[in-house]
Design a protein around this motif. Structure first.
Motif, mmCIF file in Angstrom:
data_model
loop_
_atom_site.group_PDB
_atom_site.id
_atom_site.type_symbol
_atom_site.label_atom_id
_atom_site.label_comp_id
_atom_site.label_asym_id
_atom_site.label_seq_id
_atom_site.Cartn_x
_atom_site.Cartn_y
_atom_site.Cartn_z
ATOM 1 N N CYS A 1 0.825 -1.227 0.000
ATOM 2 C CA CYS A 1 0.000 0.000 0.000
ATOM 3 C C CYS A 1 0.850 1.263 0.000
ATOM 4 O O CYS A 1 0.324 2.376 0.070
ATOM 5 C CB CYS A 1 -0.955 -0.001 1.183
ATOM 6 S SG CYS A 1 -0.171 0.349 2.771
ATOM 7 N N CYS B 1 -2.361 -2.508 4.331
ATOM 8 C CA CYS B 1 -2.091 -3.847 3.807
ATOM 9 C C CYS B 1 -1.431 -4.825 4.780
ATOM 10 O O CYS B 1 -1.599 -6.018 4.658
ATOM 11 C CB CYS B 1 -1.225 -3.735 2.557
ATOM 12 S SG CYS B 1 0.495 -3.253 2.876
ATOM 13 N N CYS C 1 4.040 -5.168 5.405
ATOM 14 C CA CYS C 1 5.332 -4.659 5.903
ATOM 15 C C CYS C 1 5.541 -5.088 7.354
ATOM 16 O O CYS C 1 6.382 -4.544 8.054
ATOM 17 C CB CYS C 1 5.376 -3.141 5.818
ATOM 18 S SG CYS C 1 4.069 -2.373 6.806
HETATM 19 S S1 FES Z 1 3.103 -0.783 3.644
HETATM 20 FE FE1 FES Z 1 0.992 -1.261 3.815
HETATM 21 S S2 FES Z 1 0.630 -1.231 5.945
HETATM 22 FE FE2 FES Z 1 2.761 -0.773 5.793
#
Ligand code: FES
Length: 112
Positions: free
Chosen positions: A40, A46, A49
């Motif tokens: 994201c 998302c 990470c």
């Molecule tokens: S890059 Fe998507 S929540 Fe951290």
């Protein structure tokens, strides 16, 4: 430049010199660390990470303006194998004070 150590699922580790004020997600994506996608782009949508912060570093990380928000906790609830030091890598920015920070990738066996 601060260094960051990534502990990987296969038992290997990777130490990377990072740009100041880059997030752990940005550093991982830039260096093709397997297991971190940052799908994201860092907008907390998302959980791709997700990382574990070494317990000895947790308070130091938070003290550098990287406190965990309620929104981050909610997104982490959707992540795989969440543990007590789980964080979203996109919400932690590195600086010299965090030089040699140790984080592990999701699913990694750790003794912490
Ligand atoms: S890059 Fe998507 S929540 Fe951290």
């Amino acid at each position: 430049m601060p260094k960051i150590v990534f502990l990987c699922k296969n038992g290997a580790s990777q130490t990377i010199e990072a740009e100041n004020n880059w997030s752990i997600m940005q550093i991982a994506v830039e260096h093709n660390i397997e297991g971190i996608e940052g799908a994201c782009g860092g907008s907390m949508a998302c959980a791709t990470c997700h990382i574990y912060v070494h317990p000895e570093w947790l308070r130091k990380v938070e003290a550098q303006d990287n406190e965990q928000s309620e929104e981050e906790k909610d997104i982490l609830d959707t992540a795989y194998d969440v543990r007590r030091t789980s964080r979203l890598g996109c919400q932690i920015k590195l600086n010299e004070t965090l030089d040699s920070l140790v984080v592990a990738l999701p699913g990694t066996d750790t003794d912490w």
